[in-house]
Design a protein around this motif. Sequence first.
Motif, mmCIF file in Angstrom:
data_model
loop_
_atom_site.group_PDB
_atom_site.id
_atom_site.type_symbol
_atom_site.label_atom_id
_atom_site.label_comp_id
_atom_site.label_asym_id
_atom_site.label_seq_id
_atom_site.Cartn_x
_atom_site.Cartn_y
_atom_site.Cartn_z
ATOM 1 N N GLY A 254 54.779 28.624 31.482
ATOM 2 C CA GLY A 254 54.861 27.336 30.810
ATOM 3 C C GLY A 254 53.522 26.628 30.883
ATOM 4 N N ARG A 255 53.346 25.634 30.066
ATOM 5 C CA ARG A 255 52.116 24.865 30.051
ATOM 6 C C ARG A 255 52.143 23.786 31.125
ATOM 7 N N ILE A 256 50.945 23.397 31.603
ATOM 8 C CA ILE A 256 50.870 22.372 32.643
ATOM 9 C C ILE A 256 51.147 20.983 32.095
ATOM 10 N N ASP A 257 51.113 20.811 30.765
ATOM 11 C CA ASP A 257 51.357 19.499 30.182
ATOM 12 C C ASP A 257 52.778 19.351 29.652
ATOM 13 N N GLU A 258 53.685 20.184 30.162
ATOM 14 C CA GLU A 258 55.084 20.132 29.772
ATOM 15 C C GLU A 258 55.980 20.208 31.001
ATOM 16 N N ILE A 259 57.185 19.720 30.882
ATOM 17 C CA ILE A 259 58.204 20.037 31.886
ATOM 18 C C ILE A 259 58.549 21.505 31.681
ATOM 19 N N VAL A 260 58.307 22.312 32.678
ATOM 20 C CA VAL A 260 58.395 23.763 32.501
ATOM 21 C C VAL A 260 59.853 24.193 32.354
ATOM 22 N N PRO A 261 60.183 24.890 31.264
ATOM 23 C CA PRO A 261 61.552 25.387 31.096
ATOM 24 C C PRO A 261 61.940 26.339 32.219
ATOM 25 N N LYS A 262 63.239 26.425 32.491
ATOM 26 C CA LYS A 262 63.711 27.263 33.594
ATOM 27 C C LYS A 262 63.401 28.740 33.389
ATOM 28 N N ASP A 263 63.255 29.169 32.140
ATOM 29 C CA ASP A 263 62.986 30.581 31.888
ATOM 30 C C ASP A 263 61.500 30.894 31.839
ATOM 31 N N LYS A 264 60.641 29.898 32.202
ATOM 32 C CA LYS A 264 59.203 30.098 32.219
ATOM 33 C C LYS A 264 58.666 29.948 33.642
ATOM 34 N N VAL A 265 57.503 30.556 33.889
ATOM 35 C CA VAL A 265 56.850 30.444 35.197
ATOM 36 C C VAL A 265 56.053 29.141 35.247
ATOM 37 N N ASP A 266 56.246 28.382 36.318
ATOM 38 C CA ASP A 266 55.486 27.150 36.535
ATOM 39 C C ASP A 266 54.168 27.522 37.215
ATOM 40 N N VAL A 267 53.092 27.570 36.453
ATOM 41 C CA VAL A 267 51.804 28.078 36.941
ATOM 42 C C VAL A 267 51.298 27.280 38.134
ATOM 43 N N HIS A 268 51.331 25.947 38.033
ATOM 44 C CA HIS A 268 50.751 25.126 39.098
ATOM 45 C C HIS A 268 51.563 25.223 40.382
ATOM 46 N N ALA A 269 52.864 25.285 40.275
ATOM 47 C CA ALA A 269 53.729 25.321 41.459
ATOM 48 C C ALA A 269 53.871 26.716 42.042
ATOM 49 N N THR A 270 53.502 27.743 41.278
ATOM 50 C CA THR A 270 53.773 29.121 41.699
ATOM 51 C C THR A 270 52.561 29.823 42.283
ATOM 52 N N TYR A 271 51.402 29.632 41.673
ATOM 53 C CA TYR A 271 50.243 30.455 42.032
ATOM 54 C C TYR A 271 49.274 29.727 42.953
ATOM 55 N N GLY A 272 48.243 30.455 43.354
ATOM 56 C CA GLY A 272 47.248 29.936 44.274
ATOM 57 C C GLY A 272 47.359 30.610 45.629
ATOM 58 N N ALA A 273 46.277 30.563 46.397
ATOM 59 C CA ALA A 273 46.246 31.234 47.697
ATOM 60 C C ALA A 273 45.276 30.498 48.614
ATOM 61 N N TYR A 274 45.164 31.012 49.836
ATOM 62 C CA TYR A 274 44.207 30.471 50.805
ATOM 63 C C TYR A 274 44.411 28.958 50.961
ATOM 64 N N CYS A 275 43.391 28.154 50.678
ATOM 65 C CA CYS A 275 43.516 26.697 50.864
ATOM 66 C C CYS A 275 44.033 25.995 49.620
ATOM 67 N N TYR A 276 44.290 26.738 48.550
ATOM 68 C CA TYR A 276 44.687 26.103 47.288
ATOM 69 C C TYR A 276 46.036 26.621 46.806
ATOM 70 N N LYS A 277 46.980 26.671 47.721
ATOM 71 C CA LYS A 277 48.298 27.177 47.377
ATOM 72 C C LYS A 277 49.082 26.172 46.552
ATOM 73 N N ASN A 278 49.689 26.671 45.483
ATOM 74 C CA ASN A 278 50.635 25.896 44.672
ATOM 75 C C ASN A 278 50.017 24.565 44.217
ATOM 76 N N LEU A 279 50.728 23.473 44.404
ATOM 77 C CA LEU A 279 50.281 22.196 43.851
ATOM 78 C C LEU A 279 49.090 21.599 44.577
ATOM 79 N N ARG A 280 48.689 22.179 45.690
ATOM 80 C CA ARG A 280 47.439 21.752 46.333
ATOM 81 C C ARG A 280 46.231 22.224 45.522
ATOM 82 N N HIS A 281 46.471 23.171 44.643
ATOM 83 C CA HIS A 281 45.446 23.763 43.796
ATOM 84 C C HIS A 281 44.807 22.688 42.915
ATOM 85 N N SER A 282 43.496 22.577 42.963
ATOM 86 C CA SER A 282 42.764 21.616 42.140
ATOM 87 C C SER A 282 42.621 22.148 40.715
ATOM 88 N N LEU A 283 42.922 21.300 39.748
ATOM 89 C CA LEU A 283 42.807 21.690 38.340
ATOM 90 C C LEU A 283 41.598 21.046 37.666
#
Length: 585
Positions: free
Chosen positions: A478-507
């Motif tokens: 899903g896009r970061i500028d939308e409420i992510v549909p349930k059948d889509k992957v929430d990129v900001h909440a799902t990905y990231g690693a090390y010190c930038y996990k999930n929503l801590r990730h700087s955009l």
Amino acid sequence: MKRYLVFLSLLTWAFTTVTNAQLPPVFKQPIATGLKKDPRVRYYLPPERMIWRSDATGKYIQHADRLLKVGNGQAELVNKDLTVLKNDKSSKTGFLIDFGKEIFGGLQITTGLMRTKTPVKVRVRFGESVTEAMSDVGGTDGATNDHAMRDFIIELPWLGGLEVGNTGFRFVRIDLLEADTELLLKEVSAIFMYRDIPYLGSFHSDDERLNQIWATGAYTVHLNMQQYLWDGIKRDKLVWIGDMHPEMMVINSVFGYNEVVPMSLDLAKAATPLPAWMNGISSYSMWWVLIQRDWYLHQGDMKYLQLQRQYLIGLLKQLMTKIKDGKEALDGNRFLDWPSSENKPAIHAGLQAMLVMTLTAGSELCHILKEAETARACDEAVAILKKNVPDIAESKQAAALLALAGLLPAEQANTILSKDSTRGFSTFYGYYMLQAKAMAGDYQGAINNIRDYWGGMLDLGATTFWEDFDLSWKENAGRIDEIVPKDKVDVHATYGAYCYKNLRHSLAHGWAAGPTSWLTTHVLGIKVMAPGCKVVKIEPHLGDLKSVSGSFPTPFGLIKVNHLKMPDGKIKTTVDAPKQVKIIK
């Protein structure tokens, strides 16, 4: 009278560090120099759209769209065109607004003439994505208040206004908290804070995607040019010297000279007496040297370079003590970038290359400063280091640095860099991978990588470039500028690693803007050959593009270039440059 004189004396002491500030005439006593006036301006922006509201019936939220109008920030004695939020004993009211583009700053909230003068409690949540603005601190999504408060409770005044926030955001959620409460809102405006500086450099081609990538990189760095040159405007509002190098190269290409670069270099130097490493990372002290060389090459500020003499020579001598048996033996935090941080052989290869690059740059600077003995020692150390070429360890980071240091043929490095397209790229070291590809003559491959990798963030709704990214994240996303549909992957909440996990990730991360400088240098073809841009080479590499034009700032004014690919494949070039700049082709 005595109290007044004491008051003025205290004010004089408080302002002992103010320079260039236009103070009101009441300040009669002279003000000593030191602290600088804030170089930033503030603009008040209305929201562009209402993304979500807790109530669409009109019972609990009335006239929500009125918040989208342009306001004046002034509370008024008439309740006209207001948005009304109501809570009863069971309902909780809230809404989410979009300001259209990532910015740095806060909120100005203006209230109406409410029935009670009791302050009204609301919760404010800033977000670089819709998901972040809808999240809770401390949850499984990784949302935090680290470095910047982006989720907090405030009280709004009766018939007045309040300004809050000091973070990077695009989206804001506001919730009315207490039961049996009414809130009258006249306006909710974003406070956009930035340096009011012109975009002197430019890039225009027949590929709008590349144009947008160039502009997005320029804007990402611009947002991070606050009091100092930050790495991120939400998390990492800090001066990370290594991360500054691609940012500085973008500043050279877009804005020209700006005080934020030397101020940030000096801040790091003052905070890091030798033998400490800047930010605790040995490679970051090496980046300080490389930045000094590239800043001097573009700006030609000899007075500033001379101020670095003592620290520069001390640092170069310290670095030369970290060579054992012809190999780097650097201590401190041994770091290149996060994706390579667990590959120790790759880190060794990268640090070996960086030491060669740093001592080479140090020798160049020492020759300019007429420090012949230190320059000679640097050259001798480089000759020793070049006899040892570490294994690449299947690392694109290591391959890029080894090529840039002249330890590995660029064509050989490019076979690693081209494997599996942009897999293994990082938004930080991707710039050096592009540079190595250019050394190998693979300009088309680099252009394709820019379109795919940095363009991939734009495809997901980005208006600034991110701390990290992988093309695989686009799959079913899903896009970061939308409420992510349930059948889509929430990129900001799902990905990231090390010190930038999930929503801590700087955009909005400045180190990710490298393609802006790369496109100016290699596609527009403007390469600085002598300090202060006194000699500039024009050598375009258009790849599959048909036309490219743009401008480049020098200390003497703008260079303007236009390239047009002719039917026979040859490029017709026109150049307009200041008379002080020698143009070679």
